[in-house]
Design a protein around this motif. Structure first.
Motif, PDB file in Angstrom:
ATOM      1  N   MET A   1      58.035  39.161  25.710  1.00  0.00           N
ATOM      2  CA  MET A   1      56.930  39.877  25.786  1.00  0.00           C
ATOM      3  C   MET A   1      55.460  39.186  25.861  1.00  0.00           C
ATOM      4  N   GLN A   2      54.725  39.467  27.009  1.00  0.00           N
ATOM      5  CA  GLN A   2      53.701  39.155  26.980  1.00  0.00           C
ATOM      6  C   GLN A   2      52.514  39.431  26.337  1.00  0.00           C
ATOM      7  N   SER A   3      51.699  38.842  25.531  1.00  0.00           N
ATOM      8  CA  SER A   3      50.635  39.099  24.855  1.00  0.00           C
ATOM      9  C   SER A   3      49.422  38.322  24.942  1.00  0.00           C
ATOM     10  N   PHE A   4      48.224  39.249  24.830  1.00  0.00           N
ATOM     11  CA  PHE A   4      46.850  38.603  25.111  1.00  0.00           C
ATOM     12  C   PHE A   4      45.963  38.947  23.687  1.00  0.00           C
ATOM     13  N   LEU A   5      45.039  38.106  23.528  1.00  0.00           N
ATOM     14  CA  LEU A   5      43.860  38.469  22.755  1.00  0.00           C
ATOM     15  C   LEU A   5      43.135  39.367  23.417  1.00  0.00           C
ATOM     16  N   LEU A   6      42.917  40.648  22.951  1.00  0.00           N
ATOM     17  CA  LEU A   6      41.919  41.591  23.153  1.00  0.00           C
ATOM     18  C   LEU A   6      40.812  41.221  23.831  1.00  0.00           C
ATOM     19  N   SER A   7      39.932  40.186  23.288  1.00  0.00           N
ATOM     20  CA  SER A   7      38.793  39.426  23.584  1.00  0.00           C
ATOM     21  C   SER A   7      38.899  38.994  25.113  1.00  0.00           C
ATOM     22  N   VAL A   8      40.026  38.311  25.428  1.00  0.00           N
ATOM     23  CA  VAL A   8      40.309  37.721  26.735  1.00  0.00           C
ATOM     24  C   VAL A   8      40.387  38.599  27.815  1.00  0.00           C
ATOM     25  N   LEU A   9      41.310  39.653  27.458  1.00  0.00           N
ATOM     26  CA  LEU A   9      41.449  40.712  28.423  1.00  0.00           C
ATOM     27  C   LEU A   9      39.906  41.434  28.753  1.00  0.00           C
ATOM     28  N   ALA A  10      39.412  41.655  27.857  1.00  0.00           N
ATOM     29  CA  ALA A  10      38.047  42.319  27.852  1.00  0.00           C
ATOM     30  C   ALA A  10      37.188  41.480  28.710  1.00  0.00           C
ATOM     31  N   HIS A  11      37.115  40.085  28.458  1.00  0.00           N
ATOM     32  CA  HIS A  11      36.434  39.211  29.352  1.00  0.00           C
ATOM     33  C   HIS A  11      36.862  39.304  30.751  1.00  0.00           C
ATOM     34  N   GLN A  12      38.061  39.287  31.060  1.00  0.00           N
ATOM     35  CA  GLN A  12      38.483  39.160  32.111  1.00  0.00           C
ATOM     36  C   GLN A  12      38.558  40.403  33.106  1.00  0.00           C
ATOM     37  N   TYR A  13      38.925  41.446  32.474  1.00  0.00           N
ATOM     38  CA  TYR A  13      39.052  42.590  33.328  1.00  0.00           C
ATOM     39  C   TYR A  13      38.113  43.856  32.857  1.00  0.00           C
ATOM     40  N   GLY A  14      37.496  43.759  31.811  1.00  0.00           N
ATOM     41  CA  GLY A  14      36.612  45.193  31.153  1.00  0.00           C
ATOM     42  C   GLY A  14      35.662  45.583  31.963  1.00  0.00           C
ATOM     43  N   ARG A  15      35.135  44.534  33.116  1.00  0.00           N
ATOM     44  CA  ARG A  15      34.228  45.068  33.840  1.00  0.00           C
ATOM     45  C   ARG A  15      34.425  45.739  35.139  1.00  0.00           C
ATOM     46  N   GLY A  16      35.600  45.387  35.476  1.00  0.00           N
ATOM     47  CA  GLY A  16      36.447  45.763  36.682  1.00  0.00           C
ATOM     48  C   GLY A  16      36.494  47.353  36.860  1.00  0.00           C
ATOM     49  N   PRO A  17      36.987  47.775  37.966  1.00  0.00           N
ATOM     50  CA  PRO A  17      37.420  49.226  38.244  1.00  0.00           C
ATOM     51  C   PRO A  17      38.738  49.454  37.198  1.00  0.00           C
ATOM     52  N   ALA A  18      38.783  50.795  36.475  1.00  0.00           N
ATOM     53  CA  ALA A  18      39.994  50.936  35.883  1.00  0.00           C
ATOM     54  C   ALA A  18      41.364  51.038  36.679  1.00  0.00           C
ATOM     55  N   ALA A  19      41.127  51.540  38.025  1.00  0.00           N
ATOM     56  CA  ALA A  19      42.276  51.703  38.766  1.00  0.00           C
ATOM     57  C   ALA A  19      42.834  50.321  39.108  1.00  0.00           C
ATOM     58  N   ASP A  20      41.884  49.403  39.387  1.00  0.00           N
ATOM     59  CA  ASP A  20      42.390  48.012  39.684  1.00  0.00           C
ATOM     60  C   ASP A  20      43.307  47.443  38.602  1.00  0.00           C
ATOM     61  N   PHE A  21      42.873  47.812  37.369  1.00  0.00           N
ATOM     62  CA  PHE A  21      43.552  47.212  36.035  1.00  0.00           C
ATOM     63  C   PHE A  21      44.892  48.104  36.018  1.00  0.00           C
ATOM     64  N   ALA A  22      44.762  49.209  36.382  1.00  0.00           N
ATOM     65  CA  ALA A  22      46.165  49.814  36.004  1.00  0.00           C
ATOM     66  C   ALA A  22      47.153  49.386  37.185  1.00  0.00           C
ATOM     67  N   ALA A  23      46.733  48.966  38.234  1.00  0.00           N
ATOM     68  CA  ALA A  23      47.708  48.770  39.468  1.00  0.00           C
ATOM     69  C   ALA A  23      48.298  47.520  38.901  1.00  0.00           C
ATOM     70  N   LEU A  24      47.448  46.643  38.410  1.00  0.00           N
ATOM     71  CA  LEU A  24      47.875  45.182  38.230  1.00  0.00           C
ATOM     72  C   LEU A  24      48.663  45.235  36.897  1.00  0.00           C
ATOM     73  N   PHE A  25      48.421  46.038  35.706  1.00  0.00           N
ATOM     74  CA  PHE A  25      49.324  46.354  34.689  1.00  0.00           C
ATOM     75  C   PHE A  25      49.462  47.835  34.592  1.00  0.00           C
ATOM     76  N   PRO A  26      50.526  48.068  35.217  1.00  0.00           N
ATOM     77  CA  PRO A  26      50.988  49.828  35.203  1.00  0.00           C
ATOM     78  C   PRO A  26      51.592  49.968  33.941  1.00  0.00           C
ATOM     79  N   ASP A  27      51.999  49.186  33.346  1.00  0.00           N
ATOM     80  CA  ASP A  27      53.056  49.372  31.903  1.00  0.00           C
ATOM     81  C   ASP A  27      52.148  49.711  30.639  1.00  0.00           C
ATOM     82  N   PRO A  28      52.638  50.416  29.321  1.00  0.00           N
ATOM     83  CA  PRO A  28      51.778  50.753  28.475  1.00  0.00           C
ATOM     84  C   PRO A  28      51.726  49.441  27.480  1.00  0.00           C
ATOM     85  N   TRP A  29      50.722  49.478  26.470  1.00  0.00           N
ATOM     86  CA  TRP A  29      50.456  48.386  25.917  1.00  0.00           C
ATOM     87  C   TRP A  29      50.539  48.777  24.247  1.00  0.00           C
TER      88      TRP A  29
END
Length: 163
Positions: free
Chosen positions: A1-29
């Motif tokens: 199972m792939q895991s990430f630190l929350l701060s790393v995800l926030a830094h990388q994807y937190g400022r982008g559009p929500a729809a882009d994030f959901a398209a890239l990562f469609p699964d739940p967390w």
């Protein structure tokens, strides 16, 4: 199972559009929330805050760990426990080796306690061993004393964008 630190995800994807994030990562967390924990075995692993993260951590020392719940083809469940061969390993001594199972059905996701030693809670309600409890995005889980959150991609992105 792939895991990430929350701060790393926030830094990388937190400022982008929500729809882009959901398209890239469609699964739940599944988010293992920062806080006190009881290592099941000696460890030298330490998670610290990302240097560019402007929001201080809850206690200044710990960091939430995020697991992407992507099912392999033909599989309908994800096993959570403190040791391999579990799909999601939470190194906390209050979890059983095989503590609970997340199941994907046609109705959505559910949690089943697998006769764990220290119990499972969904929204602070104890679950009976073997009984399926439906999960909705945003629900809080407690396995032993470990605190987790079940989030869909859009809810996780909202959390990332607030960091």
């Amino acid at each position: 199972m792939q895991s990430f630190l929350l701060s790393v995800l926030a830094h990388q994807y937190g400022r982008g559009p929500a729809a882009d994030f959901a398209a890239l990562f469609p699964d739940p967390w599944l988010v293992w929330e920062a806080g006190n924990w009881s290592p099941a075995q000696p460890t030298t692993l330490a998670a610290t805050q990302h240097p560019d993260d402007p929001v201080p951590l809850q206690d200044g020392k710990s960091e939430a760990l995020v697991f992407q719940l992507r099912l392999p083809p033909g599989k309908t469940e994800i096993v959570v426990g403190r040791a391999p061969p579990c799909d999601v390993v939470v190194n906390d001594g209050t979890l059983s080796k095989r503590h609970a199972t997340l199941l994907r059905t046609e109705r959505g996701w559910s949690l089943r306690d697998d006769n764990s030693r220290n119990g499972s809670w969904v929204s602070e309600v104890v679950t009976a061993p073997g009984k399926l409890v439906p999960l909705a995005s945003g629900v809080r889980l407690r396995l032993g004393t470990a605190r987790l959150s079940f989030l869909d991609s859009l809810a996780l992105h909202e959390r990332l964008s607030r960091r």
